[in-house]
Design an enzyme around this catalytic site. Structure first.
Site, mmCIF file in Angstrom:
data_model
loop_
_atom_site.group_PDB
_atom_site.id
_atom_site.type_symbol
_atom_site.label_atom_id
_atom_site.label_comp_id
_atom_site.label_asym_id
_atom_site.label_seq_id
_atom_site.Cartn_x
_atom_site.Cartn_y
_atom_site.Cartn_z
ATOM 1 N N ASP A 168 0.832 -1.195 0.000
ATOM 2 C CA ASP A 168 0.000 0.000 0.000
ATOM 3 C C ASP A 168 0.875 1.255 0.000
ATOM 4 O O ASP A 168 1.869 1.331 0.729
ATOM 5 C CB ASP A 168 -0.899 -0.024 1.245
ATOM 6 N N GLU A 227 1.709 -0.400 -5.028
ATOM 7 C CA GLU A 227 0.820 0.714 -5.338
ATOM 8 C C GLU A 227 1.751 1.919 -5.454
ATOM 9 O O GLU A 227 2.150 2.502 -4.449
ATOM 10 C CB GLU A 227 -0.216 0.927 -4.230
#
Length: 701
Positions: free
Chosen positions: A357, A394
């Site tokens: 993330d 990401e």
């Protein structure tokens, strides 16, 4: 101290709590701490410790590691720490002897009844009881659970699928099965995921990517739904408390720590079914938040090392995550911690990959600058233990970094936000998207060919947890996030969506017909594109979130999978699994290298070469087979609202072609393993907003 516990010096490594002989060794890091206490609880739910052991700075400290070995400690008991040291927030130190701290290496937490709105450090008193002898910091704290695994993996081994064989299904452990319509024995749990394995197998996916499964506080939010006054919850879980600890909330809670073996059971059974497990991990920030947040672990052990702090006043935290703090990922101590954590999930928990993330944070230095060769990213990429582990970034953060196509290193695959946006815009009917669509179909060479000749750096998707579902993408022009209690300010404003005439649900069949066709177009485009496809869980049966494109706080029907839709939308489900199967039967689509000159030919509806700069909305391509085992493919795309006549180039007319996919046709004629032969000597009529795929006869031996 409880006389049954006998303490000795202990050893500094490995960090955390580990069983040795007739006790446990405890070891924690604190460079600037001056005193450390180990708190031991015979019963996991005890309010106060049965023993408090102070670690001697001369004998129980090796460098920055504080350690002690305690005899007669058993698995199933609990522990925590207290640390004293300088409390000078302006210098970055926030030691507080009153705070009970969790071991950052704890593999399970217990006593989580303290979770409450706002991440409060006090949980209040149990109704009807008064315990004046305990301070607020002692009352109802979460503790670390001592665990000794004896799990039977039954010879489980990593599946090690190549990227070309991989189709990812992104889902949420709780949301997948918590709704009664899921009809499972263990709703909302790791074991509930097992009960959906037949669905995954029928669909044809090869990996499940689980949104955060690590321990977090679901009640950390203070807001309520402005319409219903319902307390909003941290549903997604992007606010990690225990990086080594699977969430007890996803366990059956039959016994303390059962979530560990239940997670392992889930992984083992998924592997038996031929499905890999990828975890969404959040190393960019923690649940401790900004200077007003709770002290849980890192802040109390060594705040100045764990986080990026403002140079002018180290009381404040740099915030490249939008969540209050930023982990100091490239500090050697923190870097080693993250690597140790990844090793644990691979070696002990048998996971197959990670999705990082806000991964751009992992490439920032102590001043917050993006650096060319970040030590952490390089360490992860070159780590020998994780050589076969799938790594997905990401490649952006909330500090302005957007590194899609430029994320450091060649080892990493990336969520390709350009693929999402360009495919959405083409099918929405935006002009000038021909070149962008063709580039995405071919593996995004503009973004990744400079890294290698391989297409595997791109994870293609049209929807994910962060944004509209597939059904909502074709049903809403704008986001509808008022239930989140932020006046609709949260969530992305630019979604490249279209409602096709009515905002939200409608009984107008003509609109629903177009929406269904557009969903097929988007899924089909995803699955015929080179690179690695990812499907959002529930899209295969057209799950909706009522236009909410940021449902992070909606632990309710908005986010839960309504499995009745699988029956209602069985024809669409058939199409999705048919497209996944079509991709697997035509490996030319999933090759791990970019197309070479002559392998793919693009043409306009008139049959001539395309003018890429034109503002047209229709195009076709001929994908030539490379071996006698493969078949040529012809793909036609029409994003106009009206039909288009395609005159196929002469090079295609030398072959016999059968119709495999036609998104304008009703089920079961929309996808057919052995479709009818097509007369391509005559122009082909391609209906408005539709995609057509033809398969050529096999080449002669």
């Amino acid at each position: 101290m409880n006389n049954s516990f006998i303490s000795e010096i202990g050893v500094p490594y490995p960090p955390g709590a580990h069983p040795i002989a007739d006790g446990f060794n405890f070891s924690v890091f604190s460079r600037h701490g001056t005193r450390v206490w180990l708190l031991l609880y015979t019963q996991p739910d005890a309010e106060s410790p049965d023993a408090t052991i102070e670690l001697d700075a001369q004998t129980n400290r090796t460098g920055d590691m504080w350690h002690v070995y305690v005899r007669n400690v058993r698995a199933g008991q609990a522990y925590a720490f207290r640390v004293d040291g300088p409390h000078h927030p302006e210098a970055g130190h926030r030691y507080d002897i009153r705070k009970t701290l969790l071991d950052p290496f704890a593999t399970a937490l217990t006593g989580n009844s303290w979770w409450r709105p706002g991440g409060s450090e006090t949980a209040g008193r149990k109704k009807g009881r008064h315990r004046s002898k305990l301070t607020e910091h002692e009352r109802w704290r979460a503790k670390c659970l001592l665990h000794e695994s004896k799990f039977d993996w039954q010879h489980d081994r990593p599946l090690k699928y190549t990227w070309s064989k991989t189709v990812i299904y992104e889902t949420h452990v709780r949301g997948l099965t918590i709704d009664p319509s899921a009809m499972v024995t263990h709703p909302g749990t790791f074991l509930g995921v097992i009960e959906k394995i037949p669905h995954f197998q029928e669909l044809g996916v090869t990996a499940v990517e689980l949104m955060p499964v690590h321990e977090f506080n679901p009640l950390e939010l203070t807001r309520k739904n402005p319409e219903t006054a319902e307390q909003l919850r941290n549903y997604w879980g992007y606010s990690t408390i225990g990086f080594f600890a699977p969430s007890a909330g996803y366990g059956t809670q039959q016994s303390p720590g059962c979530q560990i073996d239940e997670f392992k059971t889930m992984v083992r059974d998924l592997h038996k079914a031929g499905i890999e497990v990828i975890l969404d991990v959040v190393f960019n920030h923690t649940a401790e938040g900004n200077e007003k947040g709770p002290t849980l672990h890192f802040r109390g052990f060594d705040n100045s090392i764990a986080y990026l702090l403002d140079e002018a006043n180290r009381r404040h935290y740099k915030n490249f995550t939008g969540c209050g703090n930023t982990v100091n990922c490239n500090h050697p101590v923190v870097r080693n911690y993250i690597l140790h954590c990844l090793h644990y999930w691979v070696l002990e928990m048998h996971v197959d990959g990670f999705r990082f993330d806000l991964a751009s944070v992992l490439g920032r230095d102590v001043e917050g600058n993006l650096i060319p060769n970040p030590p952490l990213l390089e360490s992860i990429a070159e780590d020998p233990v994780m050589r076969d582990v799938k790594m997905i970034a990401e490649a952006w953060d909330a500090g302005g970094a957007y590194q899609v196509g430029s994320f450091p290193g060649t080892r990493w695959s990336e969520w390709n936000g350009h693929f999402r946006d360009d495919v959405r815009r083409f099918w929405r009917g935006d002009a000038g998207m021909l070149g962008a669509l063709a580039t995405r179909l071919c593996g995004s060479a503009d973004l990744y060919k400079h890294k290698s000749e391989m297409t595997v750096n791109s994870i293609n998707f049209v929807t994910c947890h962060d944004g509209f579902t597939l059904q909502d993408l074709v049903s809403y022009q704008t986001k509808h996030n008022f239930d989140n209690g932020e006046d609709n300010r949260d969530g992305a404003d630019y979604n490249f969506s279209a409602n096709h005439g009515v905002e939200g649900p409608t009984d107008e069949e003509t609109i629903n017909f177009v929406r269904r066709r557009q969903c097929k177009n988007l899924i089909a485009t995803l699955l015929v594109s080179r690179s690695v496809p990812m499907v959002l869980g529930g899209d295969e049966f057209l799950r909706t979130q009522a236009g909410n494109n940021n449902a992070y706080c909606q632990d309710n029907k908005v986010s839960w999978y309504d499995w009745k839709l699988l029956s209602d939308n069985q024809e669409f489900f058939r199409f999705v699994k048919g497209m996944i199967n079509f991709r697997s039967r035509h490996p030319i689509l999933s090759s791990e290298r970019f197309y070479k000159v002559g392998e793919i030919e693009w043409f306009a509806p008139a049959g001539a070469h395309l003018k890429w700069e034109a503002h047209e909305k229709a195009l076709g391509c001929h994908v030539r087979s490379r071996t006698t085992e493969e078949q040529d493919l012809c793909l036609l795309f029409n994003a106009y609202a009206d039909h288009v006549s395609f005159h196929l180039p002469h090079s295609l007319q030398a072959k016999a072609w059968s119709l495999a996919v036609n998104t304008a046709a009703p089920s079961p004629f929309d996808i057919n393993d052995a479709g009818p032969l097509i007369n391509i000597a005559q122009p082909l009529r391609l209906e408005g907003r539709s995609l057509l795929i033809m398969v050529g006869a096999r080449s002669a031996e």
